[in-house]
Design a protein around this motif. Structure first.
Motif, mmCIF file in Angstrom:
data_model
loop_
_atom_site.group_PDB
_atom_site.id
_atom_site.type_symbol
_atom_site.label_atom_id
_atom_site.label_comp_id
_atom_site.label_asym_id
_atom_site.label_seq_id
_atom_site.Cartn_x
_atom_site.Cartn_y
_atom_site.Cartn_z
ATOM 1 N N ASP A 216 16.012 -75.720 -4.369
ATOM 2 C CA ASP A 216 15.853 -74.674 -3.361
ATOM 3 C C ASP A 216 14.554 -74.806 -2.583
ATOM 4 O OD1 ASP A 216 18.217 -73.802 -4.313
ATOM 5 O OD2 ASP A 216 17.492 -71.915 -5.171
ATOM 6 N N ASN A 217 13.450 -75.086 -3.287
ATOM 7 C CA ASN A 217 12.168 -75.176 -2.572
ATOM 8 C C ASN A 217 12.146 -76.360 -1.621
ATOM 9 O OD1 ASN A 217 12.240 -77.001 -4.728
ATOM 10 N ND2 ASN A 217 10.010 -76.951 -5.023
ATOM 11 N N THR A 220 14.273 -75.602 1.668
ATOM 12 C CA THR A 220 13.545 -74.876 2.714
ATOM 13 C C THR A 220 12.703 -75.834 3.543
ATOM 14 O OG1 THR A 220 13.468 -72.871 1.374
ATOM 15 C CG2 THR A 220 11.858 -73.063 3.155
ATOM 16 N N ALA A 279 19.424 -73.140 2.301
ATOM 17 C CA ALA A 279 18.352 -72.764 3.229
ATOM 18 C C ALA A 279 18.916 -72.396 4.594
ATOM 19 C CB ALA A 279 17.346 -73.905 3.358
ATOM 20 N N GLU A 282 20.197 -68.923 4.241
ATOM 21 C CA GLU A 282 19.077 -68.006 4.024
ATOM 22 C C GLU A 282 18.269 -67.790 5.297
ATOM 23 O OE1 GLU A 282 15.008 -67.704 1.259
ATOM 24 O OE2 GLU A 282 16.465 -69.318 0.941
ATOM 25 N N PHE A 283 18.101 -68.850 6.066
ATOM 26 C CA PHE A 283 17.299 -68.750 7.284
ATOM 27 C C PHE A 283 18.167 -68.707 8.539
ATOM 28 C CE2 PHE A 283 14.336 -70.734 4.264
ATOM 29 C CZ PHE A 283 13.273 -69.848 4.362
#
Length: 501
Positions: A216-217, A220, A279, A282-283
């Motif tokens: 996940d990190n 992004t 991501a 999410e974004f």
């Protein structure tokens, strides 16, 4: 993936590059032009043939070709197309052919080099649409820069054309740095996930990377890096200033290619969102914000323009914002409308810029103060202009209508505010196009030069007839486009939905 029995896509990529070499080696200028036209025509025929070979109901990439390129790093010559990418090939080939015809007599300085660059640009652009290896994609992506740099800098019509060429190149190089960093992170993650080592277990293959989980990190970071790199090329606000500059300083047929080929938005569709799906979801609000801001801001700036070329540049930026709104909707209507509109850019935005070039060539200006009453002396050009202008604002019966309608519906389904932003952009689009059209084409003739100008020639008429016919066909029969990319669009959406946490 479905491998090809015949390397058709390689022929599509390398035929124009071979043509560029042949044209450059030809001493006779007229013969060089004819050879250019021949290669561009053959390219168009090959891309149309690819459509007939494509199995529409079948999911995944087709016509795939795979060869080892740099085996030490697992970099491959891997190309293929799906329902999203394939139609860009014939339309970009048609756009190049139109640009060649539009510049047939206007290029006086070193025409062989000019037409060689056009063919080279056509080949590397096809490579961008076909590449399934990220390093190969990056190679073709960067190879689009030298042709644009020389075409704008050497054959531009403005006094600051070299500065415009440099500005464009620097913007693209800045975006390319983040793309390369993201590609490196994705490849290294593959080696880590399979417990391998670097460089032996690197992978740059898009089909493989799509199946490798990305933490996940890292998602992004990768998503934001890719988004920045592609946003510069799209262009999105605030990275858009290179396009109005190029529109005023560069040759209009080259600017037509710039506004017609939205490689940056294609990159967001093909790479940024599928490779970092969590991501991307999410974004998605960032995409929505970027899209809505670009849509409204560029439209408001277009309302203030008194020069047709600059107005069309800002209109192109505004429509990119609407496309991003459609993508960010994350539903079938918005996605298919966005893809439809990307195809429309090559048929509508680019042709309007070519028409602006015809006016510039005859009158030496596209400022409204130097125009007025064009409909009286150029009725044929005026008819085509209004057809494409109406298509640009999404009038029913043109291909602009189903594309805009789908994006607006998709935006409304995703979020009411996003839908109202799309509606506002559509209203502003009609306002700036119709306002300038009234000043330039209607009313009395105020200048002697306008009264003495001549209407479209046979070559120019032939150039405009094909895209005019296509926007009417796609307008009345939008399913010819929507059915073609439906399977690929469903697969694209399912990837984001399935991997949403």
């Amino acid at each position: 993936m479905s491998e090809a029995d015949f390397p058709l896509l390689s022929f599509i990529i390398f035929l124009p590059l071979v043509g560029a070499i042949v044209v450059g080696a030809t001493q006779n200028t007229h013969l060089a032009k004819l050879i250019t036209l021949l290669f561009a025509g053959l390219e168009l025929l090959l891309t149309v043939f690819a459509i007939f070979l494509f199995d529409t109901p079948k999911a995944g990439f087709q016509l795939v070709e795979k060869y080892y390129w740099i085996p030490q790093l697992n970099i491959e010559y891997l190309i293929g197309v799906d329902g999203i990418s394939l139609l860009f090939l014939p339309l970009s080939a048609l756009l190049t052919l139109m640009a060649i015809l539009a510049s047939w007599n206007s290029v006086q300085h070193n025409p062989r080099f000019h037409f060689s660059l056009l063919l080279a640009l056509q080949g590397v652009t096809a490579g961008v649409f076909c590449s399934l290896d990220l390093v190969l994609f990056f190679l073709f992506w960067e190879l689009t820069l030298p042709p644009f740099f020389f075409l704008i800098g050497l054959w531009g019509i403005g006094s600051q054309r070299r500065d415009a060429a440099m500005k464009y190149t620097l913007y693209m190089l800045a975006g390319g740095v983040t793309l390369l960093l993201a590609i490196t992170l994705l490849s290294a993650n593959h080696a880590f996930q399979i417990g391998g080592d670097i460089p032996h277990d690197l992978s740059f293959s898009l089909p493989i990377l799509l199946d490798i989980p990305l933490p996940d990190n890292q998602q992004t970071l990768v998503f934001l890096l890719l988004l920045f790199g592609f946003a510069v090329k799209a262009p999105l606000v605030p990275f858009h200033s290179w396009l109005p500059t190029a529109a005023m300083e560069g040759p209009t047929h080259i600017v037509a290619i710039l506004v017609g080929l939205k490689l940056g938005v294609y990159g967001i569709l093909r790479f940024a969102m599928p490779l970092a799906p969590i991501a991307a979801v999410e974004f998605s609000w960032i995409l929505s914000l970027f899209g809505a801001t670009t849509l409204i801001y560029a439209a408001l700036i277009a309302l203030q323009q008194t020069n047709l070329r600059r107005l069309l540049a800002y209109a192109s930026v505004s429509h990119v914002g609407l496309v991003l709104v459609g993508i960010a909707s994350l539903n079938m209507q918005g996605l298919q409308g966005a893809i439809f509109q990307l195809l429309n850019f090559t048929l509508i935005a680019s042709v309007l810029m070519l028409i602006a070039g015809f006016i510039q060539h005859r009158l030496g200006s596209t400022d409204a103060v130097h125009l007025g009453g064009l409909a009286k002396v150029m009725p044929r050009l005026t008819c085509f202009y209004f057809l494409f202008a109406l298509a640009s604002i999404g009038i029913p019966g043109t291909s602009g209508f189903p594309a805009e309608l789908l994006m607006i519906i998709g935006a409304l389904n995703a979020h009411t505010v996003l839908g109202f932003a799309a509606l506002t952009g559509a209203i502003l689009s009609a306002a700036y196009m119709l306002s300038f059209s009234r000043q330039a084409f209607l009313g009395p003739i105020l200048h002697v030069d306008v009264n003495q100008t001549h209407d479209l020639q046979l070559r120019e008429l032939a150039l405009l007839c094909v895209p005019a016919l296509l926007i009417l066909i796609f307008g009345f029969f939008p399913d010819s486009i929507l059915n073609f990319n439906q399977v690929a669009s469903e697969a694209w959406l399912s990837r984001l939905i399935i991997q949403t946490p």
